[in-house]
Design a protein around this motif. Structure first.
Motif, PDB file in Angstrom:
ATOM      1  N   GLY A  43      52.325  32.343  49.688  1.00 43.10           N
ATOM      2  CA  GLY A  43      51.051  32.736  49.408  1.00 43.10           C
ATOM      3  C   GLY A  43      50.599  33.814  48.682  1.00 43.10           C
ATOM      4  N   GLU A  44      51.542  34.664  48.275  1.00 42.43           N
ATOM      5  CA  GLU A  44      50.935  35.869  47.331  1.00 42.43           C
ATOM      6  C   GLU A  44      50.579  35.399  45.822  1.00 42.43           C
ATOM      7  OE1 GLU A  44      54.105  35.372  48.568  1.00 42.43           O
ATOM      8  OE2 GLU A  44      55.730  36.300  47.204  1.00 42.43           O
ATOM      9  N   MET A  45      49.893  36.176  45.390  1.00 45.16           N
ATOM     10  CA  MET A  45      49.620  35.825  44.015  1.00 45.16           C
ATOM     11  C   MET A  45      50.362  36.851  43.007  1.00 45.16           C
ATOM     12  SD  MET A  45      47.036  33.753  43.949  1.00 45.16           S
ATOM     13  CE  MET A  45      46.215  34.091  42.119  1.00 45.16           C
ATOM     14  N   ILE A  46      51.087  36.052  42.252  1.00 47.21           N
ATOM     15  CA  ILE A  46      52.239  37.035  41.282  1.00 47.21           C
ATOM     16  C   ILE A  46      51.544  36.850  39.675  1.00 47.21           C
ATOM     17  CG2 ILE A  46      54.560  37.104  40.460  1.00 47.21           C
ATOM     18  CD1 ILE A  46      55.410  36.028  43.000  1.00 47.21           C
ATOM     19  N   PHE A  47      51.424  37.621  39.006  1.00 43.45           N
ATOM     20  CA  PHE A  47      51.051  37.986  37.820  1.00 43.45           C
ATOM     21  C   PHE A  47      52.186  37.320  36.856  1.00 43.45           C
ATOM     22  CE2 PHE A  47      49.415  39.235  33.811  1.00 43.45           C
ATOM     23  CZ  PHE A  47      50.498  39.817  33.119  1.00 43.45           C
ATOM     24  N   LEU A  48      51.858  36.539  35.876  1.00 40.92           N
ATOM     25  CA  LEU A  48      53.030  36.120  35.027  1.00 40.92           C
ATOM     26  C   LEU A  48      52.706  36.509  33.564  1.00 40.92           C
ATOM     27  CD1 LEU A  48      53.044  32.159  36.114  1.00 40.92           C
ATOM     28  CD2 LEU A  48      54.595  34.292  36.786  1.00 40.92           C
TER      29      LEU A  48
ATOM     30  N   THR B  86      35.246  30.107  56.699  1.00 41.34           N
ATOM     31  CA  THR B  86      36.372  29.693  56.919  1.00 41.34           C
ATOM     32  C   THR B  86      37.471  29.473  55.592  1.00 41.34           C
ATOM     33  OG1 THR B  86      36.400  28.567  59.276  1.00 41.34           O
ATOM     34  CG2 THR B  86      38.386  28.225  57.843  1.00 41.34           C
ATOM     35  N   SER B  87      38.406  30.516  55.481  1.00 41.17           N
ATOM     36  CA  SER B  87      39.082  30.557  54.133  1.00 41.17           C
ATOM     37  C   SER B  87      40.063  31.650  54.195  1.00 41.17           C
ATOM     38  CB  SER B  87      38.174  31.231  52.990  1.00 41.17           C
ATOM     39  OG  SER B  87      38.639  31.022  51.650  1.00 41.17           O
ATOM     40  N   VAL B  88      40.769  31.694  53.079  1.00 44.50           N
ATOM     41  CA  VAL B  88      41.806  32.949  52.775  1.00 44.50           C
ATOM     42  C   VAL B  88      41.252  33.617  51.994  1.00 44.50           C
ATOM     43  CG1 VAL B  88      44.232  33.354  51.959  1.00 44.50           C
ATOM     44  CG2 VAL B  88      43.712  31.238  53.073  1.00 44.50           C
ATOM     45  N   TYR B  89      41.408  34.983  52.348  1.00 40.77           N
ATOM     46  CA  TYR B  89      40.653  36.088  51.434  1.00 40.77           C
ATOM     47  C   TYR B  89      41.661  36.926  50.798  1.00 40.77           C
ATOM     48  CZ  TYR B  89      36.204  34.731  53.593  1.00 40.77           C
ATOM     49  OH  TYR B  89      35.351  34.036  53.854  1.00 40.77           O
ATOM     50  N   PHE B  90      41.513  37.476  49.714  1.00 39.95           N
ATOM     51  CA  PHE B  90      42.402  38.240  48.872  1.00 39.95           C
ATOM     52  C   PHE B  90      41.637  39.430  48.358  1.00 39.95           C
ATOM     53  CE2 PHE B  90      46.384  35.994  48.671  1.00 39.95           C
ATOM     54  CZ  PHE B  90      46.268  34.496  48.913  1.00 39.95           C
ATOM     55  N   CYS B  91      42.325  40.522  48.510  1.00 43.20           N
ATOM     56  CA  CYS B  91      41.778  41.852  47.831  1.00 43.20           C
ATOM     57  C   CYS B  91      42.811  41.863  46.769  1.00 43.20           C
ATOM     58  CB  CYS B  91      42.034  43.029  49.277  1.00 43.20           C
ATOM     59  SG  CYS B  91      41.475  44.414  48.484  1.00 43.20           S
ATOM     60  N   ALA B  92      42.234  42.678  45.877  1.00 43.71           N
ATOM     61  CA  ALA B  92      42.704  42.869  44.562  1.00 43.71           C
ATOM     62  C   ALA B  92      42.859  44.389  44.027  1.00 43.71           C
ATOM     63  CB  ALA B  92      42.963  42.029  43.469  1.00 43.71           C
ATOM     64  N   SER B  93      43.434  44.953  43.287  1.00 37.95           N
ATOM     65  CA  SER B  93      43.021  46.039  42.524  1.00 37.95           C
ATOM     66  C   SER B  93      43.585  46.102  41.240  1.00 37.95           C
ATOM     67  CB  SER B  93      43.681  47.473  43.393  1.00 37.95           C
ATOM     68  OG  SER B  93      45.139  47.536  43.318  1.00 37.95           O
ATOM     69  N   SER B  94      43.048  46.909  40.318  1.00 36.69           N
ATOM     70  CA  SER B  94      43.412  47.219  38.910  1.00 36.69           C
ATOM     71  C   SER B  94      43.183  48.490  38.558  1.00 36.69           C
ATOM     72  CB  SER B  94      42.753  46.238  38.036  1.00 36.69           C
ATOM     73  OG  SER B  94      41.659  46.306  37.923  1.00 36.69           O
ATOM     74  N   GLU B  95      44.056  48.925  37.722  1.00 35.66           N
ATOM     75  CA  GLU B  95      43.885  50.306  37.172  1.00 35.66           C
ATOM     76  C   GLU B  95      42.493  50.691  36.446  1.00 35.66           C
ATOM     77  OE1 GLU B  95      47.445  51.565  35.263  1.00 35.66           O
ATOM     78  OE2 GLU B  95      46.420  53.703  34.882  1.00 35.66           O
ATOM     79  N   SER B  96      42.219  49.831  35.701  1.00 37.58           N
ATOM     80  CA  SER B  96      40.732  49.793  35.021  1.00 37.58           C
ATOM     81  C   SER B  96      40.483  48.240  34.897  1.00 37.58           C
ATOM     82  CB  SER B  96      41.088  50.435  33.675  1.00 37.58           C
ATOM     83  OG  SER B  96      41.958  49.519  32.877  1.00 37.58           O
ATOM     84  N   GLY B  97      38.874  48.160  34.323  1.00 36.92           N
ATOM     85  CA  GLY B  97      38.500  47.150  34.377  1.00 36.92           C
ATOM     86  C   GLY B  97      38.655  45.998  33.342  1.00 36.92           C
ATOM     87  N   THR B  98      38.767  46.724  32.005  1.00 33.14           N
ATOM     88  CA  THR B  98      38.963  45.822  31.117  1.00 33.14           C
ATOM     89  C   THR B  98      39.489  46.536  29.787  1.00 33.14           C
ATOM     90  OG1 THR B  98      37.593  44.223  29.607  1.00 33.14           O
ATOM     91  CG2 THR B  98      36.727  45.977  30.203  1.00 33.14           C
ATOM     92  N   GLY B  99      39.616  45.664  28.639  1.00 40.08           N
ATOM     93  CA  GLY B  99      39.969  46.182  27.530  1.00 40.08           C
ATOM     94  C   GLY B  99      41.693  46.483  27.419  1.00 40.08           C
ATOM     95  N   GLU B 103      46.043  43.925  34.676  1.00 40.40           N
ATOM     96  CA  GLU B 103      46.434  42.841  35.675  1.00 40.40           C
ATOM     97  C   GLU B 103      45.896  43.445  37.017  1.00 40.40           C
ATOM     98  OE1 GLU B 103      50.768  43.753  34.774  1.00 40.40           O
ATOM     99  OE2 GLU B 103      50.629  43.059  37.011  1.00 40.40           O
ATOM    100  N   GLN B 104      45.502  42.413  37.809  1.00 41.84           N
ATOM    101  CA  GLN B 104      45.049  42.724  39.198  1.00 41.84           C
ATOM    102  C   GLN B 104      46.243  42.309  40.015  1.00 41.84           C
ATOM    103  OE1 GLN B 104      41.416  40.732  40.253  1.00 41.84           O
ATOM    104  NE2 GLN B 104      40.417  41.458  38.543  1.00 41.84           N
ATOM    105  N   PHE B 105      46.377  43.223  40.812  1.00 38.63           N
ATOM    106  CA  PHE B 105      47.565  43.418  41.893  1.00 38.63           C
ATOM    107  C   PHE B 105      46.880  42.920  43.288  1.00 38.63           C
ATOM    108  CE2 PHE B 105      51.036  45.339  39.620  1.00 38.63           C
ATOM    109  CZ  PHE B 105      50.026  45.993  38.567  1.00 38.63           C
ATOM    110  N   PHE B 106      47.428  41.745  43.765  1.00 37.63           N
ATOM    111  CA  PHE B 106      46.854  41.024  45.128  1.00 37.63           C
ATOM    112  C   PHE B 106      47.621  41.529  46.103  1.00 37.63           C
ATOM    113  CE2 PHE B 106      43.781  38.186  43.632  1.00 37.63           C
ATOM    114  CZ  PHE B 106      44.028  38.066  42.141  1.00 37.63           C
TER     115      PHE B 106
END
Lengths: 113, 115
Positions: A43-48, B86-99, B103-106
């Motif tokens: 289920g996790e999301m892995i950047f490729l 009803t769903s699967v919810y993911f949170c993600a973070s990234s160092e900066s927005g663009t440029g 990559e976003q880490f989930f």
């Protein structure tokens, strides 16, 4: 409006074979990015892999490469020498100039021995 | 724990109840995101935040509220849960927005069921 399309809902691949996953996109931004993520059964999301719109060369990360055709607005992922652990759902995502990601519907890949 | 965590991992609630999903990251990333994953739709952006006290709507924000008083936390609240949430919810973070390759880490995801 941005749009990202993955037309292959699922596919079977034999171990050690190469596979190409299709991704087409539409955007009016001049600067954008394309990402591929994998979601294994856990289920996790892995950047490729990542491709910037201004990158002149196709991105590569180990067994993953991106066939980026800017004029055709396609960013297909190529996995060389598939392994059983490559099974999962593969998502293509388009990043706009504001940093937001829009994901495609995904392609389920099953690697068979 | 280092990285990005979500809690709870599983939640069952009833229609009309308020639910808060928590997200915590230890990297001090500026950007944080909430997505929902539904079959056939991939992941869809609900809300995102560029920094503490700065949030903005994504593709499917209706029925959700976010806040970000601290850089490391980004809770998502369903004010009055509906079955369609009803769903699967993911949170993600990234160092900066663009440029570039931001990559976003989930996080591991929260499976929410609304009865």
């Amino acid at each position: 409006a941005q749009k990202i399309t993955q037309t292959q809902p699922g596919m079977f691949v034999q171990e050690k074979e190469a596979v190409t996953l299709d991704c087409t996109y539409d955007t009016s931004d001049q600067s954008y990015g394309l990402f591929w993520y994998k979601q294994p059964s856990s289920g996790e999301m892995i950047f490729l892999i990542y491709q910037g719109s201004y990158d002149e060369q196709n991105a590569t990360e180990g067994r993953y490469s991106l066939n980026f055709q800017k004029a055709r607005k396609s960013a297909n992922l190529v996995i060389s020498a598939s392994q059983l652990g490559d099974s999962g759902i593969y998502f293509c995502a388009l990043e706009n100039s504001w940093g937001k990601l829009q994901f495609g519907a995904g392609t389920q890949v099953v690697v068979t021995p | 724990d280092a990285g990005i965590t979500q809690s709870p991992r599983y939640k069952i609630t009833e229609t009309g109840r308020q639910v808060t999903l928590m997200c915590h990251q230890t990297w001090s990333h500026s950007y944080m995101f909430w997505y929902r994953q539904d079959l056939g739709h991939g992941l869809r952006l609900i809300y995102y935040s560029a920094a503490a006290d700065i949030t903005d709507k994504g593709e499917v924000p209706d029925g959700y509220v976010v806040s970000r008083s601290k850089t490391e936390n980004f809770p998502l609240t369903l004010e009055s849960a509906t079955r369609s949430q009803t769903s699967v919810y993911f949170c993600a973070s990234s160092e900066s927005g663009t440029g570039g390759r931001n990559e976003q880490f989930f996080g591991p995801g929260t499976r929410l069921t609304v009865l």
